[in-house]
Design a protein around this motif. Structure first.
Motif, short mmCIF file in Angstrom:
data_model
loop_
_atom_site.label_atom_id
_atom_site.label_comp_id
_atom_site.label_asym_id
_atom_site.label_seq_id
_atom_site.Cartn_x
_atom_site.Cartn_y
_atom_site.Cartn_z
N SER A 73 37.20 49.58 27.55
CA SER A 73 37.40 48.30 27.88
C SER A 73 38.79 47.18 27.98
CB SER A 73 36.81 47.95 26.08
OG SER A 73 35.94 48.84 25.06
N ARG A 74 39.64 47.17 27.71
CA ARG A 74 40.74 46.30 27.87
C ARG A 74 40.59 45.87 29.21
NH1 ARG A 74 43.49 48.75 23.64
NH2 ARG A 74 44.75 50.58 25.28
N ARG A 75 40.75 47.23 30.48
CA ARG A 75 41.15 47.07 31.14
C ARG A 75 39.34 46.56 32.24
NH1 ARG A 75 41.28 53.28 33.13
NH2 ARG A 75 40.04 52.13 34.79
N LEU A 76 38.31 47.21 31.74
CA LEU A 76 37.05 45.56 31.81
C LEU A 76 37.10 44.75 31.78
CD1 LEU A 76 34.26 46.03 32.61
CD2 LEU A 76 33.79 46.21 30.55
N ASN A 79 39.48 43.16 34.43
CA ASN A 79 39.05 43.07 35.22
C ASN A 79 37.46 41.70 35.40
OD1 ASN A 79 40.82 45.05 36.94
ND2 ASN A 79 38.01 46.39 36.42
N LYS A 80 37.30 41.58 34.42
CA LYS A 80 36.24 40.42 34.02
C LYS A 80 37.09 39.07 34.20
CE LYS A 80 32.61 41.98 31.63
NZ LYS A 80 31.83 41.74 29.77
N ASP A 81 38.43 39.53 33.94
CA ASP A 81 38.84 37.93 33.82
C ASP A 81 39.98 36.63 35.13
OD1 ASP A 81 38.53 37.49 30.86
OD2 ASP A 81 40.96 38.44 30.20
N GLU A 85 38.81 34.12 38.04
CA GLU A 85 40.15 33.75 38.15
C GLU A 85 39.76 33.53 39.44
OE1 GLU A 85 44.56 34.05 39.30
OE2 GLU A 85 43.85 34.46 36.76
N LEU A 86 39.43 34.78 40.07
CA LEU A 86 39.07 35.01 41.41
C LEU A 86 37.96 34.06 42.38
CD1 LEU A 86 40.17 38.35 42.55
CD2 LEU A 86 41.64 36.43 43.21
N GLN A 87 37.49 33.80 41.30
CA GLN A 87 35.94 32.69 41.93
C GLN A 87 36.36 31.83 41.77
OE1 GLN A 87 33.23 33.28 38.58
NE2 GLN A 87 31.37 32.27 40.37
N GLU A 88 36.28 30.79 40.90
CA GLU A 88 37.46 29.59 40.52
C GLU A 88 38.10 29.46 41.44
OE1 GLU A 88 39.19 29.15 36.57
OE2 GLU A 88 37.30 29.46 35.77
N GLN A 89 39.37 30.24 42.16
CA GLN A 89 40.10 29.82 43.03
C GLN A 89 39.33 29.98 44.51
OE1 GLN A 89 43.10 33.23 43.16
NE2 GLN A 89 43.93 32.21 41.49
N LEU A 90 38.01 30.85 44.95
CA LEU A 90 37.33 30.47 46.45
C LEU A 90 37.02 29.60 46.68
CD1 LEU A 90 36.26 33.14 47.45
CD2 LEU A 90 34.16 32.35 46.33
#
Length: 143
Positions: A73-76, A79-81, A85-90
């Motif tokens: 759950s922590r890893r998920l 990954n979501k976070d 972040e990558l989506q915002e940087q796109l």
């Protein structure tokens, strides 16, 4: 997907624990015998001590399962976070508008696939709980 498999295993462990505790209670009250509603299987423990050992093993497995679930759950969430972040940087990182639109579509497809898996997982959990409930009802009330 791993998180879903861990959840599925937890449901199975809970059902096994419930069954073992029922047998232990029956044996402590009435002695070692098979109940009319639940015949003995050849792979089952033969003594009360073996049943208690089985309960200990199942509880250990459930504890390990819970820790694995927390870790996944922590890893998920990480990954979501990272995905957000990558989506915002796109827009800043990919200047070509067509390529950016293509990458956004790929990202959306992945999100939809994840949501589909999540829904499938919850459906399966619900189905298993119903099956376990039906099995329990048959054991206690008869067919």
């Amino acid at each position: 997907r791993s998180l879903m498999e861990v959840e599925k295993a937890l449901v199975q462990w809970k059902a096994e624990l419930l069954q073992a505790n029922e047998v232990i209670t029956y044996w402590e009250e009435k002695g070692p015998a098979t109940t009319p509603s639940r015949p003995r299987r050849s792979s089952e423990p033969r003594t009360l001590e073996e049943w208690k050992d089985l309960v200990s093993q199942v509880e250990e497995n459930m504890a390990e399962n819970a820790e694995t679930r927390r870790s996944l759950s922590r890893r998920l969430q990480q990954n979501k976070d990272a995905g957000k972040e990558l989506q915002e940087q796109l827009p800043r990182r990919v200047l070509n508008e067509d390529l950016r639109a293509f990458l956004e579509l790929i990202q959306r497809v992945k999100v939809l696939e994840f949501e589909r898996l999540e829904l499938e997982h919850f459906w399966e959990l619900h189905r298993r709980q119903l099956v376990n409930s039906d099995d329990e009802r048959e054991r206690t009330c008869g067919p």
